[in-house]
Motif scaffolding. Structure first.
Motif, PDB file in Angstrom:
ATOM      1  N   GLN A  36       0.847  -1.303   0.017  1.00  0.00           N
ATOM      2  CA  GLN A  36       0.063  -0.258   0.063  1.00  0.00           C
ATOM      3  C   GLN A  36       0.777   1.237  -0.070  1.00  0.00           C
ATOM      4  O   GLN A  36       0.600   2.203  -0.654  1.00  0.00           O
ATOM      5  CB  GLN A  36      -0.952   0.226   1.094  1.00  0.00           C
ATOM      6  CG  GLN A  36      -2.120  -1.098   1.054  1.00  0.00           C
ATOM      7  CD  GLN A  36      -2.990  -1.030   2.291  1.00  0.00           C
ATOM      8  OE1 GLN A  36      -3.337  -0.122   2.769  1.00  0.00           O
ATOM      9  NE2 GLN A  36      -3.571  -2.210   2.759  1.00  0.00           N
ATOM     10  N   VAL A  37       2.115   1.137   0.877  1.00  0.00           N
ATOM     11  CA  VAL A  37       2.892   2.250   0.830  1.00  0.00           C
ATOM     12  C   VAL A  37       3.337   2.529  -0.778  1.00  0.00           C
ATOM     13  O   VAL A  37       3.605   3.734  -1.262  1.00  0.00           O
ATOM     14  CB  VAL A  37       4.246   2.069   1.675  1.00  0.00           C
ATOM     15  CG1 VAL A  37       5.236   3.139   1.687  1.00  0.00           C
ATOM     16  CG2 VAL A  37       3.681   1.649   3.091  1.00  0.00           C
ATOM     17  N   CYS A  38       3.643   1.577  -1.298  1.00  0.00           N
ATOM     18  CA  CYS A  38       4.284   1.637  -2.813  1.00  0.00           C
ATOM     19  C   CYS A  38       3.129   2.081  -3.789  1.00  0.00           C
ATOM     20  O   CYS A  38       3.479   2.782  -4.609  1.00  0.00           O
ATOM     21  CB  CYS A  38       4.832   0.136  -3.329  1.00  0.00           C
ATOM     22  SG  CYS A  38       6.124  -0.521  -2.196  1.00  0.00           S
ATOM     23  N   ALA A  39       2.005   1.512  -3.477  1.00  0.00           N
ATOM     24  CA  ALA A  39       0.785   2.158  -4.340  1.00  0.00           C
ATOM     25  C   ALA A  39       0.748   3.563  -4.150  1.00  0.00           C
ATOM     26  O   ALA A  39       0.507   4.482  -5.165  1.00  0.00           O
ATOM     27  CB  ALA A  39      -0.175   1.300  -3.966  1.00  0.00           C
ATOM     28  N   TYR A  47       8.293   9.854  -5.372  1.00  0.00           N
ATOM     29  CA  TYR A  47       9.813   9.750  -5.551  1.00  0.00           C
ATOM     30  C   TYR A  47       9.997  10.013  -7.193  1.00  0.00           C
ATOM     31  O   TYR A  47       9.093   9.840  -7.939  1.00  0.00           O
ATOM     32  CB  TYR A  47      10.159   8.237  -5.420  1.00  0.00           C
ATOM     33  CG  TYR A  47      10.258   7.852  -3.914  1.00  0.00           C
ATOM     34  CD1 TYR A  47      11.197   8.062  -2.992  1.00  0.00           C
ATOM     35  CD2 TYR A  47       9.103   7.102  -3.273  1.00  0.00           C
ATOM     36  CE1 TYR A  47      10.959   7.790  -1.758  1.00  0.00           C
ATOM     37  CE2 TYR A  47       8.952   6.669  -2.059  1.00  0.00           C
ATOM     38  CZ  TYR A  47      10.003   7.094  -1.168  1.00  0.00           C
ATOM     39  OH  TYR A  47      10.091   6.711   0.225  1.00  0.00           O
ATOM     40  N   SER A  48      11.056  10.714  -7.213  1.00  0.00           N
ATOM     41  CA  SER A  48      11.369  11.115  -8.698  1.00  0.00           C
ATOM     42  C   SER A  48      12.558  10.113  -9.124  1.00  0.00           C
ATOM     43  O   SER A  48      12.704   9.988 -10.365  1.00  0.00           O
ATOM     44  CB  SER A  48      11.899  12.277  -8.755  1.00  0.00           C
ATOM     45  OG  SER A  48      12.846  12.523  -7.893  1.00  0.00           O
ATOM     46  N   VAL A  52      13.599   3.757  -7.707  1.00  0.00           N
ATOM     47  CA  VAL A  52      12.556   3.516  -6.772  1.00  0.00           C
ATOM     48  C   VAL A  52      11.233   3.330  -7.259  1.00  0.00           C
ATOM     49  O   VAL A  52      10.315   2.494  -6.759  1.00  0.00           O
ATOM     50  CB  VAL A  52      12.353   4.954  -5.666  1.00  0.00           C
ATOM     51  CG1 VAL A  52      11.398   4.645  -4.683  1.00  0.00           C
ATOM     52  CG2 VAL A  52      13.965   5.010  -5.158  1.00  0.00           C
ATOM     53  N   LYS A  53      10.778   4.171  -8.478  1.00  0.00           N
ATOM     54  CA  LYS A  53       9.613   3.957  -9.014  1.00  0.00           C
ATOM     55  C   LYS A  53       9.579   2.170  -9.401  1.00  0.00           C
ATOM     56  O   LYS A  53       8.603   1.828  -9.288  1.00  0.00           O
ATOM     57  CB  LYS A  53       9.441   4.691 -10.116  1.00  0.00           C
ATOM     58  CG  LYS A  53       9.213   6.231  -9.801  1.00  0.00           C
ATOM     59  CD  LYS A  53       9.040   7.090 -11.137  1.00  0.00           C
ATOM     60  CE  LYS A  53       9.575   8.461 -10.803  1.00  0.00           C
ATOM     61  NZ  LYS A  53       9.626   9.266 -12.225  1.00  0.00           N
ATOM     62  N   PHE A  54      10.676   2.030 -10.184  1.00  0.00           N
ATOM     63  CA  PHE A  54      10.686   0.524 -10.609  1.00  0.00           C
ATOM     64  C   PHE A  54      10.594  -0.253  -9.388  1.00  0.00           C
ATOM     65  O   PHE A  54       9.732  -1.276  -9.668  1.00  0.00           O
ATOM     66  CB  PHE A  54      11.880   0.393 -11.296  1.00  0.00           C
ATOM     67  CG  PHE A  54      12.180  -0.982 -12.019  1.00  0.00           C
ATOM     68  CD1 PHE A  54      11.695  -0.948 -13.244  1.00  0.00           C
ATOM     69  CD2 PHE A  54      12.841  -2.138 -11.344  1.00  0.00           C
ATOM     70  CE1 PHE A  54      11.567  -2.445 -13.868  1.00  0.00           C
ATOM     71  CE2 PHE A  54      12.820  -3.122 -12.062  1.00  0.00           C
ATOM     72  CZ  PHE A  54      12.179  -3.508 -13.353  1.00  0.00           C
ATOM     73  N   PHE A  55      11.133  -0.161  -8.499  1.00  0.00           N
ATOM     74  CA  PHE A  55      11.080  -0.991  -7.162  1.00  0.00           C
ATOM     75  C   PHE A  55       9.646  -1.140  -6.750  1.00  0.00           C
ATOM     76  O   PHE A  55       8.940  -2.193  -6.361  1.00  0.00           O
ATOM     77  CB  PHE A  55      11.825  -0.501  -6.148  1.00  0.00           C
ATOM     78  CG  PHE A  55      12.020  -0.882  -4.851  1.00  0.00           C
ATOM     79  CD1 PHE A  55      12.577  -2.267  -4.502  1.00  0.00           C
ATOM     80  CD2 PHE A  55      11.233  -0.651  -3.796  1.00  0.00           C
ATOM     81  CE1 PHE A  55      12.690  -2.781  -3.353  1.00  0.00           C
ATOM     82  CE2 PHE A  55      11.234  -1.128  -2.357  1.00  0.00           C
ATOM     83  CZ  PHE A  55      12.048  -2.142  -2.336  1.00  0.00           C
ATOM     84  N   CYS A  56       8.747   0.062  -6.817  1.00  0.00           N
ATOM     85  CA  CYS A  56       7.399   0.172  -6.163  1.00  0.00           C
ATOM     86  C   CYS A  56       6.515  -0.747  -7.168  1.00  0.00           C
ATOM     87  O   CYS A  56       5.756  -1.602  -6.817  1.00  0.00           O
ATOM     88  CB  CYS A  56       6.927   1.503  -6.132  1.00  0.00           C
ATOM     89  SG  CYS A  56       7.830   2.302  -4.880  1.00  0.00           S
TER      90      CYS A  56
END
Length: 962
Positions: A36-39, A47-48, A52-56
């Motif tokens: 949910q944190v990633c969503a 995050y820019s 990190v975006k890929f990780f989410c």
């Protein structure tokens, strides 16, 4: 989120940070609400950093793939909402996301689609389309999502469970009903709207159409408006490769043969009118390669249609299909001879299948004959190396040409099936013309001329290489070419490719030399001078060593006049290369093996009397033995490990060479008959001391052990005096692997010599067993897989040894070891049958037990054995199959059960009613078996047909196990 851990996602981060990031990822995957944190981070653009975006997205992907069913309806709704919000945001971003992020997002969308489309999200595509509209960024993502969905549903490289395959079929059926026409319309709009403004999106869209065409209704795509647009794209430089591939997929689609013919013909007509068939004016080779693939697809589709129509008896339509095929042949030939090999390679399938049609026709027209000839000329031209080919350092381009040559070889073989006379005449014409002037001809043309002669052997096959008998015209043509090859002097051509082709061809047609033996000396000289074994190229020397060995062995009856001369000339090549002073010998030790084998074959197959053979064999092997003694002494003194290794390798090579010379002996020509026993006994005497060398013992033991195996076959009982001391050395401080390799040697001796080695076996039986038990009882780490596997293999070897002893009628070897030892051995066999979950070993143990029962289980057997049968063997036959690890669905385990059944049958055979009574009244009741089952079991056991009992026993244990 753990910001510190996220730093490790950057590819340039140090390994500690990266480890921490990996651990964090694993932690988030397990956590019930971390997704949910990633969503939230994705939806709110927290995050820019791209990583990190890929990780989410990766965390979300894991959630959808593995844990989706655990989520509540609201949570599932949240994931859908998050993805759509993220998609919406992409329309407004000043910069598009990196490609790897867009691809990962598309994968997550696709996973969600296959999970929800049939149940909760039937409007998936409409929702996506309403968000993206015709925004170029949105369209890009929409097309990526479609490709990801196609790979989830259709990709042949992804292994799907049967459940997933059923689901995928249902999804495709539902899509065809509900949304495919709308999707196709959206593709048309994209192709139409972006045709002048965004070539990247257009290429993506063409890729999507090509992918989906294989499983949607073709009429949605194969219609005027779509095809005309695609043909329009064929004229636009940045689009035409993708348009070509898209047309290829359309043509490849399975359909009614007459409809397919009409589709291909209309396409061809338009392409021809638009000038695409004039490929010699086209400079873009990448496009021509794709176009060649398209023409190949069209040609093969027409051939499939022709085949179906012939099968269905539709003669008129089949004739039309054949005419359509014939009209494509000129274009096919143009592509086949194209100087670019990729373009040529792409059309070979059509060419091959066309020849297959011609093979089936009873009469060929003049035009068809001309086509066959044109293909033959093309194959001969395209087989030729080009100037750039790097023979000294072959890389990827060279490997691709070698593969391409293999395709051409298949074409040549197929040509020979259609018209063997044409192939023979064409090769002969090129061969003769080239070899007449080989001194002034470029190497690639000489090489291909000889290569074509070489290839004829497989293109015009005969049994046992009898090319020079039978069909007179063919035999005389081949004979003429071979005579030209060996008398023209072309073996002196200064290029490795020609030299190698010469030797390969000479060996392939060795039967020629039985017809014209007068040419043998000049070919032998070529092998034995700077053209062959003394060539400046190591590659040529190496290959020639092998070919020379084949040449000499296949012509052994013709070799007698040349033997001593050959042996003298190869003398220098037999030297054991010294492991010092950096001296580089002409041949590697692997190549030298062939030279020793050749020397052995020449001596053994000669017509000399035995004493002469013995003298020659002694001359061959004595230098090896002398050198061996010197090197062994040096090894004993060597301090430096590197030096020890190179000395041990040299010693091992010496043993290997001696072993290889014995390959020529046979039942007709034994070592004894050739008078060579003493020479090999001397070798044994020389090599065995290496077993007591404490340095590099693995290498030395392995070599000597292999030599012993060989000598047991060659020297028969003459080898026996050497076995006890050799065994004693090999049993000293040995590891599991040493024992595992030593036991087959003992098995070989036992099985071959039986009673002759009984005294020796009795003497070494317990020392061998002690060595085995000592290794098996050594403690090992719980998770040491390799140690566990080594022990398992050693256990198997141990049981195989006992099986050989009992199976060779030498059970007294065990019986004479004293009661205590006998019992110890028997207990290990019972343990092997019951305790270790290894069906291979269990099977062997039951074979040993049934053999011992057969030998000792009668009334006159050893004292106490009958008790052992009832106390241990009978229980083993029940306890082993009742174990959870005894898997009756496994084939090896069923074989073990089968031997278990044989053991019980043998006990019943030897002990009679007493055995049945014991089972009925004592043993089976103690296992709480119901009386009626006991009755049934005993009846099955008493059946005369062993197979009935084997089948019953399997059912008995299947019922008994929960």
């Amino acid at each position: 989120m753990d910001e510190q851990a996220l730093l490790g996602l950057n590819p340039n981060a140090d390994s500690d940070f990266r480890q921490r990031a990996l651990a964090y990822f694993e932690q988030l995957k397990i956590s019930p609400d971390a997704w949910q944190v990633c969503a939230e981070a994705l939806a709110q653009k927290t995050y820019s950093d791209d990583h990190v975006k890929f990780f989410c997205f990766q965390v979300l992907e894991h959630q959808v793939k593995y844990k989706y069913s655990e989520l509540s309806t609201a949570q599932q709704q949240l994931i859908r909402g998050t993805l759509l919000s993220w998609l919406q945001a992409q329309m407004l971003n000043p910069q598009p996301e990196k490609t790897f992020i867009r691809n990962k997002a598309a994968q997550v969308f696709a996973l969600l689609f296959v999970t929800e489309y049939l149940t909760k999200w039937p409007k998936f595509f409409f929702d996506i389309l309403s968000v993206v509209d015709l925004n170029p960024r949105g369209v890009d993502l929409y097309l990526r999502i479609l490709m990801a969905i196609d790979s989830e549903l259709v990709d042949r490289d992804v292994v799907h469970t049967s459940e997933e395959a059923r689901r995928n079929t249902l999804i495709k059926d539902t899509m065809r009903e509900q949304c495919i026409p709308n999707l196709v319309e959206s593709w048309y709009q994209i192709l139409h709207n972006y045709q002048y403004t965004n070539s990247e999106v257009l290429c993506q869209c063409l890729e999507v159409v090509g992918a989906y065409v294989s499983w949607i209704d073709l009429s949605l795509i194969a219609n005027d408006r779509f095809i005309n647009m695609l043909l329009g794209h064929m004229s636009v430089e940045v689009l035409r490769e993708e348009a070509c591939d898209c047309l290829f997929e359309i043509v490849n689609k399975g359909m009614d043969p007459v409809d397919k013919m009409k589709l291909v013909e209309s396409l061809c007509q338009v392409l021809q009118t638009a000038g695409f068939f004039s490929i010699d004016q086209e400079e873009d080779l990448d496009f021509v390669a794709r176009f060649s693939k398209l023409v190949n697809g069209m040609g093969q589709s027409l051939i499939v249609s022709w085949t179906k129509l012939i099968k269905n008896g539709a003669v008129k339509n089949a004739q039309e299909a054949l005419e359509a095929i014939e009209t494509k042949v000129p274009l096919m030939l143009q592509l086949l001879v194209h100087e670019d090999d990729d373009i040529s390679s792409n059309i070979i399938g059509f060419c091959y299948d066309y020849l297959h049609i011609l093979k089936q026709l009873s009469v060929l027209s003049d035009q068809q004959k001309a086509n066959v000839e044109a293909i033959m000329l093309a194959v001969m031209k395209k087989l030729t190396y080009d100037e750039e080919y790097n023979f000294e350092n072959e890389g990827e381009d060279e490997a691709m040409f070698v593969e391409y040559r293999k395709q051409l070889k298949l074409l040549l073989d197929r040509l020979a099936q259609v018209s063997p006379e044409l192939v023979l005449a064409s090769v002969r014409r090129v061969f003769s013309a080239t070899l007449q002037n080989w001194q002034t001809t470029r190497f690639m043309e000489v090489e291909v001329a000889v290569r074509l002669l070489y290839m004829l052997a497989e293109a015009l096959p005969v049994s046992h290489g009898a090319h020079f008998s039978g069909d007179v015209s063919k035999a005389s043509a081949l004979q003429d070419m071979m005579r030209t090859l060996v008398t023209s002097g072309v073996s002196s051509y200064q290029h490795t490719s020609v030299t190698l082709e010469f030797f390969e061809t000479v060996v392939r047609y060795e039967k020629f030399f039985t017809v014209e033996p007068q040419h043998i000396p000049c070919v032998l000289m070529a092998f034995l001078d700077h053209r062959g074994l003394w060539h400046s190229s190591a590659k040529v020397r190496s290959r020639t060593a092998y070919l020379f060995s084949r040449f000499v062995k296949s012509l052994n009856k013709q070799m007698n006049p040349y033997i001593e001369d050959i042996l003298n000339r190869i003398q220098d090549l037999l030297a054991l290369s010294p492991p010092e002073n950096g001296y580089q010998s002409l041949l590697s030790s692997d190549d030298q093996l062939f030279i020793y084998e050749t020397a052995g074959a020449l001596i053994v197959n000669s017509e000399y009397p035995a004493e002469h053979k013995q003298a020659l064999m002694k001359d061959l092997l004595t230098p090896l033995m002398e050198r061996f003694k010197v090197l062994l002494e040096k090894l004993m003194m060597a301090q430096d490990e590197e030096r020890q290794v190179s000395l041990a390798d040299s010693l091992n090579h010496a043993v290997g060479f001696a072993s290889r010379t014995s390959k020529a002996f046979s039942n007709k020509q034994t070592v004894k008959q050739c008078g060579c026993s003493q020479v090999y006994l001397d070798c044994l005497q020389t090599f065995l001391p290496a077993l007591s060398c404490p340095l590099q013992k693995d290498v030395l033991r392995s070599g000597v052990r292999t030599f012993l195996h060989r000598m047991i076959i060659c020297l028969e009982e003459e080898v026996l005096p050497f076995i006890p001391s050799a065994s004693e050395h090999m049993l000293k401080d040995c590891e599991a692997k040493d024992l595992q390799e030593f036991i087959p040697l003992i098995n070989q001796i036992t099985a071959k010599f039986k009673m002759q080695v009984s005294p020796f076996l009795q003497q070494m039986f317990m020392p061998l067993l002690h060595a085995i038990f000592e290794v098996l009882l050594r403690p090992a780490e719980d998770n040491d897989q390799s140690a566990a596997l080594e022990k398992q293999m050693l256990r198997r070897s141990y049981f195989a040894f006992l099986q050989t002893v009992t199976g060779s009628g030498m059970s007294e070897v065990i019986a004479n070891q004293g009661a205590e030892n006998v019992e110890r051995v028997l207990v290990t066999v019972i343990q092997g049958a019951v305790e270790y979950p290894d069906p291979t070993a269990q099977k062997t143990c039951f074979i040993i037990l049934s053999k011992l029962v057969e030998l000792w289980g009668g009334k006159d057997g050893p004292a106490g054995f009958a008790d052992f049968v009832y106390k241990h063997i009978v229980p083993a036959c029940f306890l082993a199959p009742l174990k959870q690890t005894f898997d009756l669905a496994d084939a090896q385990t069923v074989l073990a059960l089968s031997e278990c059944a044989v053991t019980l049958k043998t006990i019943h055979l030897k002990r009679g009613p007493e055995c049945v009574q014991y089972l009925q009244q004592e043993y089976l009741p103690s296992l709480q078996v119901a009386p009626e089952i006991i009755q049934e079991f005993c009846q099955a056991l008493q059946q005369p047909d062993a197979k009935v009992f084997k089948n019953y026993l399997k059912v008995f244990f299947q019922r008994a196990k929960p």
